[in-house]
Design a protein around this motif. Sequence first.
Motif, PDB file in Angstrom:
ATOM      1  N   ALA A  39      27.813  37.864  39.278  1.00 35.69           N
ATOM      2  CA  ALA A  39      29.304  37.516  39.838  1.00 35.69           C
ATOM      3  C   ALA A  39      29.141  37.709  41.508  1.00 35.69           C
ATOM      4  N   SER A  42      33.242  37.698  45.744  1.00 32.37           N
ATOM      5  CA  SER A  42      34.899  37.406  45.610  1.00 32.37           C
ATOM      6  C   SER A  42      35.228  37.811  44.367  1.00 32.37           C
ATOM      7  N   SER A  43      34.426  37.484  43.253  1.00 32.16           N
ATOM      8  CA  SER A  43      34.765  37.831  42.181  1.00 32.16           C
ATOM      9  C   SER A  43      34.836  39.200  41.675  1.00 32.16           C
ATOM     10  N   ARG A  45      35.426  41.494  43.726  1.00 31.97           N
ATOM     11  CA  ARG A  45      36.707  42.018  44.535  1.00 31.97           C
ATOM     12  C   ARG A  45      37.864  41.869  43.759  1.00 31.97           C
ATOM     13  N   PHE A  46      37.959  40.818  42.806  1.00 34.08           N
ATOM     14  CA  PHE A  46      39.261  40.298  42.348  1.00 34.08           C
ATOM     15  C   PHE A  46      39.385  40.362  40.894  1.00 34.08           C
ATOM     16  N   SER A  47      38.107  40.039  40.231  1.00 35.26           N
ATOM     17  CA  SER A  47      38.188  39.814  38.736  1.00 35.26           C
ATOM     18  C   SER A  47      37.979  41.114  37.960  1.00 35.26           C
ATOM     19  N   GLN A  48      38.540  41.566  37.019  1.00 32.92           N
ATOM     20  CA  GLN A  48      38.487  42.951  36.150  1.00 32.92           C
ATOM     21  C   GLN A  48      37.379  42.662  35.134  1.00 32.92           C
ATOM     22  N   ASN A  49      37.028  41.352  34.764  1.00 35.90           N
ATOM     23  CA  ASN A  49      36.031  41.047  34.113  1.00 35.90           C
ATOM     24  C   ASN A  49      34.737  41.222  34.657  1.00 35.90           C
ATOM     25  N   ALA A  50      34.625  40.929  35.871  1.00 39.51           N
ATOM     26  CA  ALA A  50      33.371  41.069  36.780  1.00 39.51           C
ATOM     27  C   ALA A  50      33.099  42.599  36.699  1.00 39.51           C
ATOM     28  N   GLN A  51      34.112  43.340  37.184  1.00 41.03           N
ATOM     29  CA  GLN A  51      33.953  44.991  37.191  1.00 41.03           C
ATOM     30  C   GLN A  51      33.692  45.291  36.168  1.00 41.03           C
ATOM     31  N   GLU A  53      31.895  44.003  33.714  1.00 40.10           N
ATOM     32  CA  GLU A  53      30.604  43.687  33.298  1.00 40.10           C
ATOM     33  C   GLU A  53      29.410  44.552  34.100  1.00 40.10           C
ATOM     34  N   SER A  82      37.484  49.113  38.617  1.00 36.29           N
ATOM     35  CA  SER A  82      37.263  49.073  40.157  1.00 36.29           C
ATOM     36  C   SER A  82      37.213  50.343  40.887  1.00 36.29           C
TER      37      SER A  82
END
Length: 358
Positions: A39, A42-43, A45-51, A53, A82
């Motif tokens: 990721a 930016s992802s 910072r804002f994407s819960q899916n990336a967090q 992962e 996060s």
Amino acid sequence: MFMLIKKSFAWFITSIVLTFFFIPLVAEELDLYSIKSNASVSSLRFSQNAQKEVLEKLIIRLTNPNLTNAKNIINNYFPDPSRYIKQFQPDVNGQGSIVIMDGESVQKVLLDAGESLWGIDRPPIMVFIAIESGLGEREIVVSDSGFNSFSSSINLDKNQPIKNNILSIAEERGLQIIFPDMNDRDQEVLNFSDVWAGFLDNMLDVSNNYGASNILTAKIRQDEIREHEWRFYFGKDVISFRSNMDQAIHRVANLMSERYMYSGEIPPNEIFINFGLVDSIVDLGEIHLIFKSLSMVESYTINEINQDNIFLNVTYNGPRSDLELSLNKIDNIIPNNDLIRNRRTHNKNQDILNFNIN
């Protein structure tokens, strides 16, 4: 005069241990909590899916995937992933990002949830891979530095994909993998036939130079594309199996995690360790560095100082035999079997290991 010097030394040691030794050891293996993510910053910072992962990748490192389900754990115990991300930055060596996780907090949640963990206790693994390519060509896979030291810069290491594959899975599981340099010193002790035939003594001699006591070997034949013969020398155990490369590294990781896993219900082990022939502050510093280098040791305190002997109370994770094996492999100390094997403390017998400074 000799006794006076010894007593003065003991007094001096006592005066400094309060500020030097009565503290828990802190793991230096920070990479355990460093996760590579595909990721972008930016992802993350804002994407819960990336967090989720990156959190899942850390949980896989800290547990045994055969016994746990990281996705279910995150859904049940980590509503805001996060909170467990300390920082992230672009990966300068490739695409994606490098994420530093709050590993201590993640472990606390997992322990509170009743999960068993494999923490910082990650002894390195020496990997000897013998390849028989046909037409009499035989070789041992060497480290990048070893290959570069005796090859032209324009030559490509044809075994690089093998190393990359192993290192990628090892990173996923949090394993420390070492390939031999096969420099002149190594070649004096070890050759292809030693690895192929499984001559452990020679492999151990080389492994000791790299600070590794666990050994993984593979025999790869040109006509065996999918599965190979593997042997894992793990402490006093020898595990032989056939599998492909990915499965072999995962199997080794699972075996190690099963041995070193602990839970909140299982406290660390304790043992007394006596060091004799401690004559100087240099010796004291060597003792400190010894325990700092052992990942399975959580903490240690001075229990008693008697002339040139220092008794330490050591807390550690994992089997006692692994701790003793690790200490026996350290060059500047030697076992002293003439001393008593246990001593009475707090109305109970507690095991003790005895060493002399060499």
